[in-house]
Design an enzyme around this catalytic site. Structure first.
Site, PDB file in Angstrom:
ATOM      1  N   CYS A 142       0.859  -1.169   0.111  1.00 34.76           N
ATOM      2  CA  CYS A 142      -0.090  -0.025  -0.094  1.00 34.76           C
ATOM      3  C   CYS A 142       0.806   1.281  -0.157  1.00 34.76           C
ATOM      4  O   CYS A 142       0.781   2.018  -0.848  1.00 34.76           O
ATOM      5  CB  CYS A 142      -0.883  -0.161   1.103  1.00 34.76           C
ATOM      6  N   HIS A 157      -1.938   7.279   4.077  1.00 30.29           N
ATOM      7  CA  HIS A 157      -0.997   6.155   4.364  1.00 30.29           C
ATOM      8  C   HIS A 157       0.279   6.942   3.830  1.00 30.29           C
ATOM      9  O   HIS A 157       1.072   6.097   3.167  1.00 30.29           O
ATOM     10  CB  HIS A 157      -1.289   4.700   3.994  1.00 30.29           C
TER      11      HIS A 157
END
Length: 609
Positions: free
Chosen positions: A83, A136
Site C-alpha cells: 500500500c 498512508h
C-alpha cells in the site's frame, strides 16, 4: 563560440524533450475543446485482478465494468506490492524503490517536504484540488498534511487501515481513539457521519463536484477504503446475495465500491463535467484474503504479478473515441507515471529536481499519454521496477526474491497446479527492515538464484527461463540494483527547528492520529466534549411529595416541569432518579436512590422507557 560540455548538452536535450512533450500533449488536449480537462483518480485498496467485471463478468461491479468498456483497459499496469509505497509514488512521481518499501507510520517523513507533489503541480495550473479517502503517506509535521501540500480540501484517515465506521472508533467523536482528519484538524465534525466509509467518501466527492465551477479544472483524488480488511458486511440495507461469487461478504464490499463510483460518475455527468473528464482507476496492489488474482501467481506482498500487476483503466469523455472499448496489453504503465502524465495534460512541466539527502532526486515518472492515445507507440522508459524485488524490460521480468505462493481458481481457491511448482531453495534471504515479507511459502527465487520469465508469453510466471538467458539476467540484476532508497528519510535538527515537538500527539489531537510536530507553538487542548443531548422519555414515573437525599450527580436550574427533569436524567449516564423542586425550578440528578423520604412540594421519579 564556447563549446557545451557533455553534461550541458545532455541536460539541454532532456529539457528540450520534456518541453516538446508537454507542448505536444497540451496541444492535443487543447484541440479536443475549449473546456479544461478534469481529472478524477480512484485508488481501490487490496483489489484482486479477478475481483471486478474488468476481468470477471459475474462480479457485482457493473459500473466498473461499464467504465472500463467505455475506456482503455491497461493490462500492464503496475503498483508496488503493497500500500503505502504505491500511494507515495502516485503523488511524488518517484518509484517506490527510491521512496523505500516502508509502510509509512503516521509520524514519519517518507513523503518528504522537498518533493513537489502532483497537487502542487496542478495548483500551478489553477486546478481545484481535493483529496478524499485513505492516505498512508506519513505526516511527521503539520506541513506534511495534504491541506498544506497543494490540496484545497482533505478528508480521510492518515494510517494504513481501520474499521469502516466512524473513523475506526466510537460513534462519539470525543470518545476513545480515531483516525480521521479534516483539513487542518482532527475530524471531530465528520466522524458521526461515517456510518460506512464508502458512502461517506462518495457523498463528500459528490458535494465537491456539485459545488465546482465547470470553467475551472478539477482534480478529485478519491482513495476508497474498500476492499481492505476488516472483511465485514456493509449496513444491512446495503447487503445483497451474490450466489455466483465465492464470498458474499467480500462481494458486498465490492458492490459498495462499485456503487460509490456509479454515484460519482453520475454527479460528473449531471454537473456537465464528464465530457471533459479523464478518469483513472487503479488498485494500489494485488488482492489478498478473500480477493482473487486469477489467473496470476501470488498476492499482495509478493513480487509476483499477482502482487504488483493490478486492475487499471482510463475512462471518461476525454478518452479518444476510437480507443474506447480497447485493451492495451503492450504498454507498461507504472503508478508513478500519472504524475508526469497529468502534469503534462494540464500544461505544466512535470520536472521536479528536488535536492534531498545530498543529491538531486528527479522524478521517475514519464508521460504515458502519447503512448496510450496512439500518438507515439514507443515505450518512454525501457526499464520499470515493479517492486523492490522485480523489474520488467520489454518481454522480460526478473524476480530476485519470492516464495512459492499460490495461484487462484475462478472460485478463489488457492492452488498450485502441476507444472507451476518451482524448486525450493535452501536458506533464507532477509528483506529490508520495516517492509512487508515478500516470501510466501518456501523461497523459490533469490538474489543468487533469480527467476526470469517471458512475461508476454507467460504472464502467469510458470516457466523460469533464467538458465538460457544469462546476459538478460545480468543486465536486469545490475539495473534493479540501481533503484535504491534515497536515504534514511529522517528530518534533521535544522529541518525540525521551526516546529514544536508534541510530547503526546494522541493527547494533543484528542485521541486522533496526527502529526507529531507542528509549526510554531503547540495547539491548544482539544475542545471538551459537548454535553449529551437530551434523551427522549416517553414514560416518566413521577412520585409526588417524595425526596431521595444524597448521591447527587448534578444540579441544574431553569427547568419548567418535572417531565423536563425526567428527560435530563434519561440523558445523563448513571442517573437513576431525579428530584424536581417546582418553587426553584431546580432539577437534581441522582446516581442512587438508597433512602426515600417524604417532603411536601417535591416531585421525584425516573424514566422507564
Amino acid at each position: 563560440r564556447t563549446r557545451r560540455t557533455h553534461h550541458e548538452q545532455h541536460g539541454h536535450h532532456i529539457m528540450s524533450r520534456v518541453a516538446v512533450g508537454v507542448l505536444l500533449t497540451c496541444l492535443a488536449a487543447c484541440a479536443s475543446g475549449a473546456n479544461p480537462i478534469h481529472f478524477v483518480t480512484i485508488l481501490a485498496d487490496d483489489l484482486g485482478w479477478f475481483d471486478t467485471q474488468v476481468h470477471n463478468p459475474v462480479s457485482p461491479t457493473p459500473t466498473i465494468g461499464a467504465l472500463s468498456k467505455q475506456g482503455i483497459v491497461l493490462e500492464r499496469a503496475y503498483s508496488f506490492r503493497y500500500c503505502s509505497p504505491t500511494r507515495r509514488s502516485f503523488l511524488s512521481g518517484r518509484f517506490p524503490n527510491h521512496l523505500t518499501g516502508v509502510q509509512a507510520p503516521t509520524c514519519s517523513n517518507y513523503l518528504p517536504l522537498e518533493f513537489e507533489l502532483l497537487s502542487n503541480k496542478l495548483k500551478s495550473a489553477n486546478y481545484s484540488t481535493h483529496f478524499v479517502g485513505k492516505g498512508h503517506l506519513g505526516y511527521q509535521t503539520s506541513d506534511h498534511l495534504p491541506i498544506n501540500r497543494g490540496f484545497d480540501s482533505h478528508v480521510g484517515y492518515l494510517g494504513g487501515s481501520e474499521g469502516y465506521q466512524w473513523g475506526g472508533g466510537d460513534e462519539n467523536p470525543h470518545k476513545g481513539k480515531h483516525d480521521m482528519w479534516h483539513d487542518h484538524s482532527p475530524g471531530y465534525d465528520v466522524v458521526p457521519e461515517i456510518f460506512y466509509s464508502a458512502n461517506f467518501y462518495t457523498t463528500t466527492a459528490i458535494d465537491i463536484i456539485k459545488k465546482h465551477v465547470p470553467t475551472q479544472p478539477l482534480w478529485l483524488h478519491l482513495t476508497y477504503q474498500n476492499v481492505h480488511a476488516p472483511y465485514v458486511n456493509p449496513p444491512d440495507w446495503e447487503c445483497h446475495k451474490y450466489p455466483e461469487m465465492w464470498d458474499n461478504t467480500f462481494a458486498n464490499m465490492l458492490h459498495m465500491l462499485d456503487n460509490g463510483i456509479a454515484n460519482v460518475t453520475s454527479a460528473l455527468k449531471d454537473s456537465g463535467l464528464w465530457d471533459d473528464t479523464l478518469l483513472i482507476f487503479q488498485a494500489d496492489n494485488g488482492g489478498i484474503g478473500p480477493a482473487n488474482n486469477h489467473p496470476l501467481r501470488g498476492h499482495k506482498h509478493d513480487a509476483w504479478e499477482g502482487g504488483t500487476r493490478v486492475t487499471a483503466f482510463i475512462s471518461g469523455g476525454f478518452v479518444p473515441q476510437h480507443l474506447r472499448g480497447t485493451r492495451n496489453d503492450q504498454s507498461v504503465v507504472h503508478v508513478a507515471d500519472w504524475y508526469a502524465t497529468l502534469s503534462s495534460l494540464a500544461g505544466v512541466n512535470p520536472e521536479d529536481n528536488a535536492w534531498f539527502e545530498g543529491a538531486v532526486r528527479p522524478i521517475d515518472s514519464v508521460n504515458v499519454w502519447p503512448m496510450l492515445s496512439g500518438a507515439n507507440a514507443t515505450q518512454p522508459r525501457p526499464y520499470t521496477p515493479t517492486s523492490d524485488f522485480g523489474i520488467v524490460w520489454g518481454k522480460y521480468k526478473l524476480v530476485v526474491l519470492a516464495g512459492q505462493s499460490n495461484y487462484y481458481t475462478n472460485a478463489s481457491k488457492h492452488v498450485n497446479p502441476p507444472g507451476t511448482v518451482l524448486p525450493c531453495l535452501a536458506g533464507t534471504q532477509p528483506h529490508p527492515p520495516g517492509t512487508d515479507n515478500p516470501v510466501t511459502g518456501c523461497p523459490v527465487c533469490n538474489i543468487t538464484s533469480p527467476c526470469l520469465f517471458d512475461i508476454l508469453a507467460d504472464p502467469t510466471e510458470t516457466t523460469n527461463i533464467v538458465s538460457t538467458n544469462p546476459e538478460v539476467v545480468a543486465r536486469l540484476n545490475a539495473t534493479l540494483a540501481t533503484y535504491q532508497p534515497y536515504g534514511t528519510f529522517e528530518m534533521n535538527a535544522t529541518q525540525l527547528a521551526p516546529y514544536t515537538k508534541l510530547s503526546d500527539p494522541g493527547k494533543t489531537w484528542g485521541g486522533y492520529a496526527g502529526p507529531c510536530y507542528v509549526r510554531g507553538p503547540a495547539p491548544p487542548s482539544p475542545p471538551s466534549p459537548p454535553p449529551p443531548p437530551p434523551m427522549p422519555c416517553n414514560n416518566c414515573n413521577l412520585e409526588q411529595n417524595v425526596h431521595y437525599p444524597g448521591n447527587d450527580i448534578d444540579k441544574r436550574s431553569g427547568f419548567k416541569s418535572p417531565e423536563d427533569c425526567c428527560k435530563a436524567c434519561a440523558g445523563q449516564p448513571g442517573c437513576v432518579k431525579f428530584v424536581y423542586d417546582p418553587t426553584s425550578s431546580l432539577c437534581t440528578l441522582k446516581s442512587a436512590a438508597s433512602k426515600k423520604l417524604t417532603k411536601q412540594g417535591l416531585v421525584s421519579g425516573h424514566c422507564s422507557n
